[in-house]
Scaffold this active site. Structure first.
Site, mmCIF file in Angstrom:
data_model
loop_
_atom_site.group_PDB
_atom_site.id
_atom_site.type_symbol
_atom_site.label_atom_id
_atom_site.label_comp_id
_atom_site.label_asym_id
_atom_site.label_seq_id
_atom_site.Cartn_x
_atom_site.Cartn_y
_atom_site.Cartn_z
ATOM 1 N N LYS A 90 2.649 5.138 0.803
ATOM 2 C CA LYS A 90 2.331 4.603 1.765
ATOM 3 C C LYS A 90 2.259 3.121 1.856
ATOM 4 O O LYS A 90 1.500 2.593 0.831
ATOM 5 C CB LYS A 90 1.104 5.403 2.578
ATOM 6 N N SER A 137 1.953 -1.065 4.185
ATOM 7 C CA SER A 137 1.896 -1.528 5.527
ATOM 8 C C SER A 137 2.956 -1.444 6.564
ATOM 9 O O SER A 137 3.209 -1.481 7.704
ATOM 10 C CB SER A 137 1.375 -2.675 5.479
ATOM 11 N N LYS A 161 12.384 7.243 3.622
ATOM 12 C CA LYS A 161 11.782 6.199 4.061
ATOM 13 C C LYS A 161 11.399 5.875 5.403
ATOM 14 O O LYS A 161 12.628 5.651 5.911
ATOM 15 C CB LYS A 161 12.331 4.872 3.181
ATOM 16 N N ASP A 188 11.951 -9.735 -3.491
ATOM 17 C CA ASP A 188 10.969 -9.066 -3.879
ATOM 18 C C ASP A 188 11.026 -8.318 -5.343
ATOM 19 O O ASP A 188 10.837 -6.922 -5.155
ATOM 20 C CB ASP A 188 10.253 -8.222 -2.756
ATOM 21 N N ASP A 241 -16.894 -4.437 3.460
ATOM 22 C CA ASP A 241 -16.979 -5.888 3.043
ATOM 23 C C ASP A 241 -15.619 -6.662 3.694
ATOM 24 O O ASP A 241 -15.918 -7.796 4.101
ATOM 25 C CB ASP A 241 -17.404 -6.511 1.806
#
Length: 658
Positions: free
Chosen positions: A38, A40, A57, A149, A599
């Site tokens: 998984k 984004s 995909k 990439d 945070d």
């Protein structure tokens, strides 16, 4: 596998077409099984297509730009045909289920092989893998395509561990990149930030200096990334870190540099990953090639053609010309068998530990003996006039700018069917998600099993027992060799809120936080446990731990953690304790809502801003949680973000402001 192609074989728009790849499939021809990965931008599933095991995909298409990107990716993928490139088998290019279907590669990614299994390839293995990848890049560049990439996570390995370059979601034709240059973008009247957002793509630690300077992407940026990849394959070390384990990468990376500091160091100071050391069988020419590939000046980097020639020359030096036939991979040749034997000698190992399942099993065991017919933490007196809040709750979680999600959380209203008892918790993992996943399953059962104690004591003991159980479970898997990383020490921060009638108990270890909105103002329910706090620093030292000033702040050494309390982190026990601080608060009608968050929210937002955003949002808790998380991401939070919002009195979802 030969699949029927229905004419006209085009996408819904008519812009994508193929003579050999089906572009729209009947729903009966495929079945999605479990998720493999998984991110984004997409989810990858194991699937069955026309009776064959494949990888599906499914992109996340939230905007029209995302849909445009899907069609560009499909157009490009339909034109790819090379033995070193992941093969597109089919696509479903019509709404609502847009999908790509690829061959299923048994051995996962090169990143998993290096950093989960901690594989140490021989020089022969390194050269075979890099040569095949170099030829795949050569094919792309000679066809006018830039990948944008290149990294081990985008290299798939088949059952023989031959590599395939994959994930063309960012790939683009060079002519299209030249057409959208900064000057043309400015002349269109659009803000230049949009140009940089569209062009500064990739993964930071593999990005070339010119891309970090926001210059135009060229094939020379792929060569830079490829040089980083070769070095990572030789060293087994995630770039700019000093450890092998992928799960520790972001912790170690952040300890040394923020994203901005790392960018400046790469661009201005020429920082590069530590170069592989020259060994008995490691030719200097390979190290020289790596250094040439990651030259700061793109014009000084070799072309993909020259990289292939150099790697072939190095291979001949290492293996001898008589074995040159291994350089070309064909599907049925003897060279394939020999090459596979060389690459595969480390075995086909996959880490099979499911920490959610491990925690769930333990939770069931711990709650078996709990007596549920006794009211949990019942009041000692019967006071009809006591204020009891009426709750509505919701949550939202996002991986944000991270590539993976290491936060987990749970919401348990009306615990054990008790109308006035509710439990909420957030776990923020570091050095991997294992501790967070395990704890989210174990903690509720332990809290329930401790109902004979006070509510505060139940929370405290549950934290300590969860920590002990996780460390024992991790050690057990180490002993059984199901966890291959001997130096892997995952941990997590944790914050839990237990609401019992009008009393709110909050337990915390680490830097997640909780606040109340009381009469319109923030009221802190917890404090962060950080090495910057003098009391925490002294406590860690008193327990035999080490605190050092590392780069920009005090941290617990040697792991470089900023937090001083956590679940897990067995290499830092007992100094980094799992014993939580407990706060107890009596609620009244002045208390409007509770906010808990990891945070990732508090790094970019103060208490007053959180209160203000909720006041200006429709009073639906999930919507409020999502707005806080998305606002934190928009402000540049670099971490996973999880938010829980609990309204403590009846509210109307039509009410927008107080």
């Amino acid at each position: 596998m030969v699949m029927e192609i229905v004419k006209p074989n085009t996408c819904i728009r008519g812009c994508c077409t193929s003579e050999s790849i089906p572009l729209h499939l009947p729903s009966s021809s495929f079945t999605l099984l479990s998720p493999i990965a998984k991110g984004s931008e997409s989810v990858v599933y194991e699937a069955i297509l026309d009776g064959r095991r494949v990888a599906a995909k499914k992109p996340i298409l939230s905007t029209s730009d995302d849909l445009d990107k899907f069609h560009r990716n499909l157009q490009l993928s339909c034109n790819l045909n090379h033995p070193g490139v992941a093969k597109l088998l089919a696509a479903h290019a019509k709404p609502p289920n847009y999908m790509f279907f690829f061959d299923f590669y048994e051995s996962g990614t090169l990143a998993e092989k290096l950093h989960v299994e901690e594989w140490s390839p021989s020089i022969d293995q390194v050269l075979l893998i890099t040569l095949h990848l170099a030829k795949a890049l050569q094919y792309l560049h000679n066809n006018g395509i830039v990948h944008r990439d290149v990294k081990p996570a985008n290299v798939l390995l088949d059952e023989k561990f031959f590599p395939y370059l994959a994930d063309f979601g960012l790939a683009e034709y060079k002519k299209n990149l030249r057409e959208v240059n900064l000057q043309n973008w400015r002349s269109s009247g659009k803000p230049t930030g949009g140009f940089h957002k569209k062009n500064m793509v990739g993964t930071l630690i593999y990005m070339a200096p010119e891309i970090l300077r926001k210059d135009m992407y060229t094939e020379k940026a792929d060569i830079y990334s490829f040089g980083i990849l070769i070095n990572e394959l030789l060293t087994g070390v995630v770039p700019y870190t000093d450890r092998r384990a992928e799960a520790q990468a972001h912790t170690v990376l952040e300890m040394n540099y923020t994203e901005q500091q790392l960018t400046v160091a790469i661009v201005s100071s020429g920082l590069r990953p530590a170069l592989a050391e020259i060994g008995l069988h490691l030719p200097k020419s390979l190290l020289s090639l790596i250094q040439n590939c990651w030259e700061s000046d793109p014009s000084k980097r070799p072309s993909s053609d020259n990289v292939v020639l150099e790697l072939e020359s190095i291979w001949e030096q290492v293996r001898g010309k008589q074995q040159g036939h291994l350089l070309e991979k064909t599907s049925n040749s003897q060279s394939d068998t020999d090459g596979a034997d060389i690459i595969k000698n480390s075995g086909d190992y996959r880490d099979t530990v499911n920490w959610f399942s491990q925690g769930e099993c333990l939770s069931k065991k711990s709650s078996v003996s709990t007596v549920f017919d006794v009211k949990l933490w019942s009041s000692s007196t019967d006071e009809p006039s006591r204020y009891v809040p009426v709750i509505s709750c919701g949550s939202f979680a996002t991986c944000g700018r991270r590539e993976s999600m290491e936060d987990t959380h749970f919401i348990i209203p009306h615990m054990c069917n008790e109308e006035s008892i509710h439990l909420f918790a957030i776990f923020d993992g570091h050095r991997g998600a294992a501790a967070a996943e395990f704890s989210a399953q174990v903690l509720p059962g332990l809290v329930q099993s401790l109902c004979s104690t006070s509510a505060g004591e139940a929370l405290s003991q549950a934290f300590v027992r969860t920590d002990l159980a996780f460390r024992q479970e991790l050690d057990s898997h180490r002993q059984s060799k199901r966890v291959s990383q001997k130096d892997w020490h995952p941990g997590c921060t944790a914050i839990a809120s237990l609401l019992v009638e009008n009393k709110l108990f909050v337990a915390n270890v680490g830097d997640s936080r909780a606040i109340l909105c009381r009469a319109g103002h923030p009221f802190a329910l917890s404090k962060a446990h950080l090495a910057t706090c003098i009391d925490e620093r002294n406590r860690v030292i008193g327990e035999g731990g080490r605190i050092e000033w590392l780069v920009d702040t005090w941290r617990v050494a040697p792991a470089g953690l900023q937090v001083t309390r956590s679940i897990g982190d067995d290499d830092l026990k007992p100094a980094v304790t799992a014993e939580p601080e407990i706060s107890e608060t009596i609620l009244s009608a002045d208390d409007e809502f509770l906010v808990m968050a990891s945070d990732g929210l508090w790094d970019v937002m103060n208490d007053e801003e959180v209160i203000g955003i909720i006041r200006d949002t429709v009073k639906e808790p999930s919507m409020c949680s999502k707005r806080l998380a998305t606002e934190a991401a928009a402000r540049g939070s670099g971490d996973n973000i999880t938010v829980i919002v609990v309204f403590l009195r009846p509210v109307s979802t039509a009410e927008r402001i107080y």
